[in-house]
Design an enzyme around this catalytic site. Structure first.
Site, PDB file in Angstrom:
ATOM      1  N   GLY A 116       0.681  -1.277   0.001  1.00  0.00           N
ATOM      2  CA  GLY A 116       0.146   0.012  -0.003  1.00  0.00           C
ATOM      3  C   GLY A 116       0.979   1.340  -0.184  1.00  0.00           C
ATOM      4  N   GLY A 118       3.086   1.816  -2.323  1.00  0.00           N
ATOM      5  CA  GLY A 118       3.324   2.467  -3.906  1.00  0.00           C
ATOM      6  C   GLY A 118       4.608   1.913  -4.300  1.00  0.00           C
ATOM      7  CB  SER A 119       6.735  -1.180  -3.862  1.00  0.00           C
ATOM      8  OG  SER A 119       5.616  -1.949  -3.995  1.00  0.00           O
ATOM      9  CB  ALA A 122       8.581   3.750  -6.071  1.00  0.00           C
ATOM     10  CG  ASP A 164      -0.327   4.079  -6.455  1.00  0.00           C
ATOM     11  OD1 ASP A 164      -1.572   4.717  -5.956  1.00  0.00           O
ATOM     12  OD2 ASP A 164      -0.414   2.877  -6.009  1.00  0.00           O
TER      13      ASP A 164
END
Ligand code: MEV
Length: 338
Positions: A116, A118-119, A122, A164
């Site tokens: 949760g 936003g890996s 990113a 995101d």
């Protein structure tokens, strides 16, 4: 070799509903994914992931999603990670008009996968930026955010909003409503994150909400109510002093909306016992508000508390594996080295 990093994020308000055109306000946090890209002489892509909150792995493949890496880590996590890297490479090749470009890629991330924060956004944002720059074809941030969104959209079978990827690209707090994405001014919000050590399947969770929304009018109303909560939150943020420590009254008002937002997400079936436990531990410790962040199902909650009480309480809460204060990341994607 070019090295870029991009931040993870928390949702102050609006996850899930944003998929259906309601507004959302995510905020970037100082936990980053760092991706390096080095062009190769052939069209292969070699990926080394030293820390994706799973055991390190290295794979070499020819860039097609059909390849299954032969590595000793759980297949779904590797496939998920490889899917995002593949999609990022495809976007970088298209942006640079170099369809046969090969890369040696390394990924390091401080953001747990699927939790949760936003890996994947990113990694995709930093990956496209590093790969296009490594080819000598940098793209501007609006195009980068758009290409990163298209990469996520593809991997998540069309179940993705722009929130995101736009937040990770721009940094700070942003507002996303459909295709309309803008950075917004925000005060220095005292975020505390609790992580249960688990992960949710974003595609499955989004599909679950979609099914409820199609079956019941009250579920569709719930999604619209989340939009109302976000609009109310935006009004509060608009009156706050950007970059300043917020007044207690503002934290109380924002916290009330976060609590409401969590209740609506719970009604849509995307919370989990561990997330509810952490939300209540934060509230009992005096947080102004607390909610799950991201797709849910497991992963992280975010609370507002300028004191140490919530972080301490969460660190002693059964089922909470990690609790930390998350500073707002005012910088989005950035070059770390060339
Ligand atoms: C996932 O981080 C947030 C969701 O709203 C999906 C999306 O916006 O793409 C659940």
């Amino acid at each position: 070799m070019t090295v870029c990093s991009a931040p993870g994020k928390v949702y102050l308000f609006g996850e899930h509903a944003v998929v259906y055109g309601e507004p959302a306000v995510p905020a970037a946090i100082e936990r980053r994914a760092t991706v390096s890209a080095e062009p190769r002489a052939d069209d292969h892509v070699r990926v080394e992931a030293t820390d994706l909150s799973l055991d390190g792995f290295t794979v070499e493949y020819t860039g097609g999603t059909g390849d299954r890496p032969d590595v000793d880590v759980p297949t779904p996590l590797v496939e998920a990670a490889m899917g995002y890297v593949d999609a990022a490479v495809r976007q970088a090749r298209a942006a640079a008009d170099r369809p046969d470009a090969g890369f040696d890629i390394t990924i390091e991330s401080e953001i747990p996968l699927g939790a949760g924060l936003g890996s994947s956004a990113a990694v995709v944002v930093a990956g496209i930026d590093a790969a296009t720059r490594a080819l000598g074809e940098p793209i501007d941030r609006r195009e980068l955010a758009d290409r990163a969104y298209r990469a996520e959209f593809e991997v998540q079978d069309g179940q993705a909003s722009r929130a995101d990827t736009f937040c990770s690209t721009m940094g700070g707090a942003v507002r996303v409503e459909g295709d309309d994405c803008e950075p917004i001014d925000a005060p220095n919000l005292p975020f505390v994150v609790g992580f249960d050590g688990g992960a949710g399947d974003t595609g499955e969770l989004v599909a679950g909400v979609r099914a409820l929304k199609e079956e019941y009018r009250f579920a569709a109303d719930t999604v619209r109510s989340i939009g109302d909560v976000v609009r109310e939150g935006e009004r509060l943020l608009a009156d706050a002093v950007p970059g300043a420590d917020p007044q207690r009254e503002l934290l109380e008002d924002l916290g009330e909306l976060m609590d409401f937002n969590h209740g609506l997400l719970s009604a849509l079936g995307v919370s989990a016992r561990s997330l509810d436990t952490m939300v209540w531990a934060a509230r009992d410790a005096g947080a102004h508000g607390a909610k799950l962040t991201g797709a849910g199902g497991g992963g992280c909650v975010v609370a507002l508390d300028p004191t140490d009480e919530t972080e301490t309480a969460l660190s002693f809460t059964q089922g909470c594996e990690d609790a930390f204060r998350a500073e707002l990341a005012t910088e989005g994607v950035r070059v770390e080295g060339a």
